[in-house]
Design a protein around this motif. Structure first.
Motif, short mmCIF file in Angstrom:
data_model
loop_
_atom_site.label_atom_id
_atom_site.label_comp_id
_atom_site.label_asym_id
_atom_site.label_seq_id
_atom_site.Cartn_x
_atom_site.Cartn_y
_atom_site.Cartn_z
N LEU A 135 0.93 -1.10 -0.12
CA LEU A 135 0.16 -0.02 -0.09
C LEU A 135 0.98 1.14 0.00
CD1 LEU A 135 -2.52 -1.01 2.95
CD2 LEU A 135 -2.93 -1.21 0.38
N ASN A 136 0.32 2.27 -0.40
CA ASN A 136 0.83 3.49 -0.08
C ASN A 136 1.34 3.70 1.46
OD1 ASN A 136 1.54 6.55 0.47
ND2 ASN A 136 0.58 7.04 -1.58
N PRO A 137 2.73 3.98 1.73
CA PRO A 137 3.14 4.19 3.07
C PRO A 137 2.15 5.32 3.80
CG PRO A 137 5.12 4.37 1.73
CD PRO A 137 3.78 4.26 0.78
N LYS A 138 1.36 6.15 3.33
CA LYS A 138 0.50 6.94 4.14
C LYS A 138 -0.73 6.43 4.25
CE LYS A 138 3.49 11.09 3.06
NZ LYS A 138 3.35 12.39 2.34
N ASN A 139 -1.13 5.32 3.49
CA ASN A 139 -2.53 4.79 3.60
C ASN A 139 -2.92 4.63 4.93
OD1 ASN A 139 -4.58 3.19 3.12
ND2 ASN A 139 -4.00 2.82 1.10
N LYS A 140 -4.00 5.01 5.45
CA LYS A 140 -4.45 4.81 6.54
C LYS A 140 -4.88 3.19 6.94
CE LYS A 140 -6.32 9.47 7.02
NZ LYS A 140 -7.43 10.23 7.39
N LYS A 141 -5.09 2.58 5.83
CA LYS A 141 -5.50 1.04 6.13
C LYS A 141 -4.38 0.12 6.59
CE LYS A 141 -9.23 1.06 2.43
NZ LYS A 141 -9.60 0.30 1.35
N ILE A 142 -3.31 0.70 6.62
CA ILE A 142 -1.80 -0.09 7.10
C ILE A 142 -2.27 -0.57 8.52
CG2 ILE A 142 0.20 0.13 7.90
CD1 ILE A 142 0.78 1.75 5.42
N GLY A 143 -2.77 0.36 9.38
CA GLY A 143 -3.02 -0.02 10.87
C GLY A 143 -4.13 -0.63 10.90
N VAL A 144 -5.19 -0.91 10.09
CA VAL A 144 -6.05 -1.67 10.25
C VAL A 144 -5.65 -3.18 9.55
CG1 VAL A 144 -8.36 -2.41 8.95
CG2 VAL A 144 -7.87 -0.05 9.47
N PHE A 145 -4.93 -3.05 8.55
CA PHE A 145 -4.11 -4.63 8.26
C PHE A 145 -3.40 -5.16 9.41
CE2 PHE A 145 -0.40 -6.68 6.62
CZ PHE A 145 -1.01 -7.50 5.76
N VAL A 146 -2.50 -4.28 9.83
CA VAL A 146 -1.51 -5.02 11.02
C VAL A 146 -2.25 -5.35 12.16
CG1 VAL A 146 0.05 -4.04 12.61
CG2 VAL A 146 0.19 -3.41 10.14
N GLU A 147 -3.33 -4.39 12.57
CA GLU A 147 -4.17 -4.96 13.84
C GLU A 147 -4.84 -6.27 13.46
OE1 GLU A 147 -7.87 -3.32 16.50
OE2 GLU A 147 -6.82 -1.88 15.18
N LYS A 148 -5.49 -6.44 12.28
CA LYS A 148 -6.20 -7.63 11.73
C LYS A 148 -5.18 -8.83 11.84
CE LYS A 148 -8.89 -9.70 8.07
NZ LYS A 148 -9.41 -9.30 6.69
N GLU A 149 -4.17 -8.75 11.20
CA GLU A 149 -3.18 -9.68 11.02
C GLU A 149 -2.55 -10.17 12.34
OE1 GLU A 149 -2.98 -11.76 8.45
OE2 GLU A 149 -4.52 -10.53 7.43
#
Length: 563
Positions: free
Chosen positions: A467-481
């Motif tokens: 993803l784009n490093p600034k994408n807000k979904k990064i945190g969601v992905f990390v938390e989910k996994e």
């Protein structure tokens, strides 16, 4: 004239040992046959926990006044009635001898595996204080006069005119607010506010423990401090579970307190039914500190009024007015909670966290001796004192909390947290240097570090590549996994913990878990590598290099000897 007496009516739901079926029993029946029931079996675990504490208040009150034979302790002066009223309390100089006698009583009753008849004798002597509907002593309630005599928030309105709670707000299986209809509930339509007397009794006790802040009515002038949202709402409830209800009740009955404050042991127990409602209400409004467990276990969070004329063919409508909460800071009278350190020498109760298994809080359950930043729960400290009397190799710890909607204006209860952890008692009691307590505590810390640091770092790299490093979904992905890895670990860890035996080789047992953790974490990482795109291979820092770095670090931390 009182109606629906809780000593005689069948209102407590229990699970039978012989048939595995549930049934409702009275208070007297429960104490007479506690060994025949597996456990409390109400509508929710939070309800069971709230009722458990009321039962503990009975036992704590009785057996801090008389011993297993029903004889008064020599350091206490009681009246001549079966009410066991304390006329002269224990002198502070006699606290040590009194504690030894209480310990002997605990041992005698445990070995007898039944509650002596004095429990029911005591309850029968207070029979008039256990009516659910009464003009003078309504159970866990105030009277009409108590509210008429006081003003509530508003222009000259008496507290009796406060807005009522309908049954659908009290029943935590529904918890419907004024603004939004609860759809997926066990009762639909107009029946949501209907209850039987038995249900009302159970939910009334639960309401005092777990209530939000959406109601606005409070007493004017008299109430000191913050208003309560229910003491149990704010604690991470924990208790010991036995093989039957007798064991569960008695293992959690603290006849003396483990805190250095001797007042908690020598102060006479004062459950709410022994008080006149108006006097109990006044003490709460003045913010008088609690000094005994029975008062804590029967604590009110609202001045509740149920019209004695109510019958089960009508909607439930409870009048309730906010009252003062107890001070949370260093409230070590409470033995059945986890604690969190706010700052040096200052602790407050810690609630259980959503989607977090109890074993992840092992460091708070069984902290290192001498660690001033962690406070050991009182009920676990007490277990250290009584374990010598029990041939009870396995410990079952239950965790109970209520989740809210996190809205500070409402704190609407929306769900419960319930978990159970089983392990050999050696893990609780072997807390010497290099003992099992410390070994397991270190393993839990290392496991959390693997998930929340090592795996977290890998997940962040993968997410930023994809993803784009600034994408807000990064945190969601990390938390989910990360949560997914914890789910994969959960059952194997519980199994590993449950299988620990006192004679096991500690190093070998640790190594066994580290190997299993290595395999689980590696398999989860490999799942993320199965569907790579051309973009994931690009650059010096790509998914493959991230995976290889993770694998090396995982290997180094968990299998440093290559075994």
């Amino acid at each position: 004239m009182g109606r629906y007496n809780l000593l005689d009516e069948k209102w407590i739901t229990v699970l039978r040992k012989d048939s595995g079926e549930t049934e409702n029993v009275s208070l007297l029946n429960l104490f007479e046959h506690a060994g025949e029931y597996r456990a409390l079996a109400g509508e929710m675990e939070v309800q069971n926990f709230a009722i458990l504490r009321v039962l503990l208040a009975v036992l704590t009150t009785v057996f801090t006044r008389v011993d297993a034979t029903g004889e008064a302790y020599e350091w206490i002066e009681l009246d001549d009635s079966e009410k066991l009223i304390v006329e002269e309390a224990v002198d502070e100089d006699d606290e040590e001898d009194f504690t030894e006698a209480l310990e002997d009583t605990w041992k005698d009753i445990w070995e007898g595996h039944c509650f002596p008849s004095v429990v029911c004798q005591y309850l029968k002597a207070w029979h008039d204080r256990f009516y659910l509907f009464d003009d003078k002593y309504p159970f866990f309630q105030v009277t009409k006069k108590d509210l008429v005599d006081r003003l509530a928030l508003g222009k000259g309105k008496t507290a009796l005119e406060a807005k009522n709670f309908p049954g659908k707000k009290i029943n935590r299986m529904i918890s419907e607010s004024d603004n939004k209809e609860a759809i997926f509930t066990p009762v639909a339509g107009e029946g949501k506010s209907r209850m039987t007397e038995a249900e009302l009794a159970r939910w009334l006790i639960t309401m005092h423990g777990y209530i939000g802040m959406a109601d606005k009515v409070k007493f004017t002038k008299e109430s000191e401090g913050k208003n309560s949202r229910g003491w149990l709402y704010d604690i991470g409830g924990i208790y010991m579970a036995g093989e039957d209800l007798f064991e569960t009740l008695w293992m959690n009955t603290m006849l003396y307190h483990i805190e250095d404050d001797v007042r908690y042991t020598i102060t006479p127990q004062s459950p709410c039914w022994e008080d006149i409602p108006s006097e109990r209400l006044q003490a709460i409004l003045e913010g008088r500190p609690l000094k005994n467990l029975a008062a804590l276990y029967t604590l009110w969070s609202r001045a509740v009024y149920i019209p004695p004329s109510w019958t089960a063919d009508k909607d439930v409508s409870i009048g309730a007015v906010k009252i003062t909460e107890i001070d949370h800071e260093n409230a070590f009278l409470e033995p059945m909670t986890l604690w969190q350190c706010k700052e040096k020498n200052k602790f407050i109760p810690r609630t259980h966290q959503k989607a977090q298994s109890l074993w992840r809080s092992f460091g708070l359950l069984i902290p290192e001796r001498g660690n001033v930043e962690v406070k050991r729960p009182g009920i676990i400290e007490y277990y250290h004192r009584i374990a010598k009397f029990m041939d009870n190799p396995m410990v079952k710890l239950h965790a109970v909390s209520m989740l809210s909607d996190k809205d500070p204006k409402s704190w609407l209860p929306i769900d419960e947290i319930s978990d159970m952890l089983s392990f050999n008692e050696i893990i609780l009691t072997d807390d010497k240097d290099n003992g099992w307590s410390g070994r397991v505590r270190n393993i839990v810390a290392e496991t959390k570090n693997i998930v929340e640091t090592v795996y977290n770092r890998f997940l962040n790299k993968i997410a930023k590549i994809r993803l784009n490093p600034k994408n807000k979904k990064i945190g969601v992905f990390v938390e989910k996994e990360q949560a997914r890895l914890y789910e994969k670990i959960d059952h194997p860890f519980r199994e590993w913990l449950w299988r620990i035996q006192p004679d096991d080789d500690k190093a070998a047992k640790e190594s066994l878990w580290k190997k299993e953790l290595y395999g689980i974490a590696l398999r989860e990482a490999e799942q993320l590598m199965k569907h790579l795109t051309p973009r994931d291979y690009k650059g010096e820092e790509n998914c493959i290099t991230a995976y290889q770095a993770f694998k090396r670090e995982l290997y180094k931390k968990l299998l440093p000897d290559g075994n």
